[in-house]
Enzyme design. Structure first.
Site, PDB file in Angstrom:
ATOM      1  CD  GLU A   1       9.484   0.672   0.656  1.00 35.80           C
ATOM      2  OE1 GLU A   1      10.545   0.159   1.087  1.00 35.80           O
ATOM      3  OE2 GLU A   1       9.059   0.499  -0.505  1.00 35.80           O
TER       4      GLU A   1
ATOM      5  CG  ASP B   1       0.750  12.797  13.953  1.00 36.13           C
ATOM      6  OD1 ASP B   1       0.735  13.948  13.455  1.00 36.13           O
ATOM      7  OD2 ASP B   1       1.267  11.818  13.380  1.00 36.13           O
TER       8      ASP B   1
ATOM      9  CE  LYS C   1       3.496   1.862  11.348  1.00 33.23           C
ATOM     10  NZ  LYS C   1       2.934   2.835  12.343  1.00 33.23           N
TER      11      LYS C   1
ATOM     12  CB  SER D   1      12.137   6.752   6.433  1.00 30.46           C
ATOM     13  OG  SER D   1      11.406   7.034   7.622  1.00 30.46           O
TER      14      SER D   1
ATOM     15  CG  LEU E   1      -1.982  -1.114   1.262  1.00 28.13           C
ATOM     16  CD1 LEU E   1      -2.811  -1.011   2.537  1.00 28.13           C
ATOM     17  CD2 LEU E   1      -2.887  -1.079   0.039  1.00 28.13           C
TER      18      LEU E   1
ATOM     19  CB  ALA F   1       7.007   1.182   8.668  1.00 34.35           C
ATOM     20  CB  THR F   2       6.960  -1.697   3.822  1.00 33.06           C
ATOM     21  OG1 THR F   2       8.289  -1.216   3.577  1.00 33.06           O
ATOM     22  CG2 THR F   2       6.238  -1.867   2.494  1.00 33.06           C
ATOM     23  CB  VAL F   3       1.560   0.052   5.061  1.00 35.60           C
ATOM     24  CG1 VAL F   3       0.137  -0.395   5.389  1.00 35.60           C
ATOM     25  CG2 VAL F   3       2.136   0.884   6.196  1.00 35.60           C
TER      26      VAL F   3
END
Length: 366
Positions: free
Chosen positions: A42, A155, A63, A44, A40, A46-48
């Site tokens: 990416e 946040d 995640k 710095s 879905l 983590a990649t989802v």
């Protein structure tokens, strides 16, 4: 890490779901219990991925956080996991599982179709007033819950508000969230995206509370109505404050005790003129009953003067909603109340009409 399995055909996802129905004995906490469908996004660290659980047969979000050998586990990941493990609410994203290996830490979340930023991008010019009401009620409902648990999100922005295809809204991305258990505890002022950061935090205040989240939610509220951020287009703290003072005016010391003692206060602000108000800034606020009043109560410069999430839920802006919404249990979606549903946006109605009109014309032609 092994390259994730992916698919290309739009019809294949249902086939995959059918193939990976619940299987007895599939364990939690194991990478083999989940199948990667597609990447879905990416970042710095983590990649989802979109994936599917072999435990339940449901779609999930994976995640995958990369662990650096020298630095160990990111503190934001530890904080997010520890907080979400104890948060169970229909308007807070659900953490299903955690998978740890030597190289990665994977959070398994419930799958949501989009986020508020993408939704607003697909429906420019401001959202349907009924949908603003529905989204805002759920946002405040989730905030009231985490604030009762003494947790600050810190946040809030449209990208961190997930939305299902039915219109359910959930707070997500608790990487900056903090538990406020100690009275008058101080925090970092480097929180919240710049456009959604309140003036007290921009001024360097570190003793904020739930009022931080209320300001961010107020900015999102106005953005949903007018179709663009209320305080956008600035490049730094000073410019952001000037943007806010332009609308709210520079507060006086008698209305904000201790203002001049904040680290980033500038005495020259006293010469600035109050150039705008909510009505001038966003004509759409005036077209939605009670919207301007609710926005002004959330976007108050003095932090202790902002309305709480619980009180905001009782504001007259939400009076058109069924009263049964206030009796819905915390773990249950407000969309279970009869008559409460997402309305078609104006641009969707236009596209539907256009397609219908063209198809009718084509049939007559042929």
């Amino acid at each position: 890490m092994r390259r994730p399995w992916s698919y290309t055909g739009p019809f294949q996802e249902q086939d995959v779901v059918e193939s990976f129905k619940w299987r007895p004995g599939m364990p939690f906490g194991a990478a083999t219990s989940y199948v990667h469908l597609e990447k879905l996004c990416e970042g710095s660290c983590a990649t989802v991925y979109k994936g599917i659980s072999r435990i339940t047969g449901q779609l999930v979000v994976l995640k995958v956080i990369r662990l650096e050998a020298a630095e160990g586990m990111p503190f934001t990941a530890i904080r997010e996991a520890s907080l979400l493990k104890h948060l169970k609410h229909a308007n807070v994203v659900l953490l299903h599982d955690i998978i740890q290996s030597k190289e990665t830490l994977t959070f398994v979340f419930e799958y949501m179709h989009t986020d508020l930023a993408e939704y607003m991008g697909q429906h420019p010019g401001g959202l349907h007033s009924c949908n603003v009401m529905l989204f805002m009620f759920q946002l405040l409902r989730g905030l009231a819950y985490i604030h009762q648990q003494h947790i600050l999100h810190r946040d809030l922005k449209p990208q961190n508000l997930l939305i299902s295809c039915l219109g359910e809204l959930k707070l997500a991305d608790f990487g900056l969230a903090r538990a406020k258990s100690i009275p008058r505890q101080t925090y970092s002022s480097e929180v919240a995206a710049l456009w959604y950061r309140p003036p007290d935090v921009l001024l360097g205040a570190t003793d904020y509370s739930s009022d931080l989240d209320i300001w961010s939610a107020g900015c999102i509220f106005v953005e949903m109505i007018q179709g663009q951020p209320i305080f956008e287009g600035t490049s730094g703290t000073h410019e952001q404050l000037l943007k806010i003072w332009e609308v709210l005016g520079v507060p006086a010391e008698d209305t904000w005790p201790g203002l001049s003692k904040l680290p980033n206060y500038n005495p020259e602000w006293g010469t600035l003129r109050h150039l705008k108000d909510f009505g001038q800034l966003c004509e759409g606020l005036g077209r939605v009953p009670a919207a301007e009043d609710l926005a002004s109560k959330m976007l108050t410069a003095f932090p202790r003067g902002r309305i709480s999430a619980q009180d905001a839920l009782l504001h007259s802006f939400f009076s058109p909603l069924p009263p049964q919404l206030y009796q819905v249990p915390a773990g249950q979606s407000v969309l279970t109340v009869p008559g409460v549903r997402l309305q078609p946006e104006i641009c969707d109605l236009f596209v539907s009409y256009r397609k219908s009109h063209l198809s009718q014309g084509s049939s007559k032609f042929w």
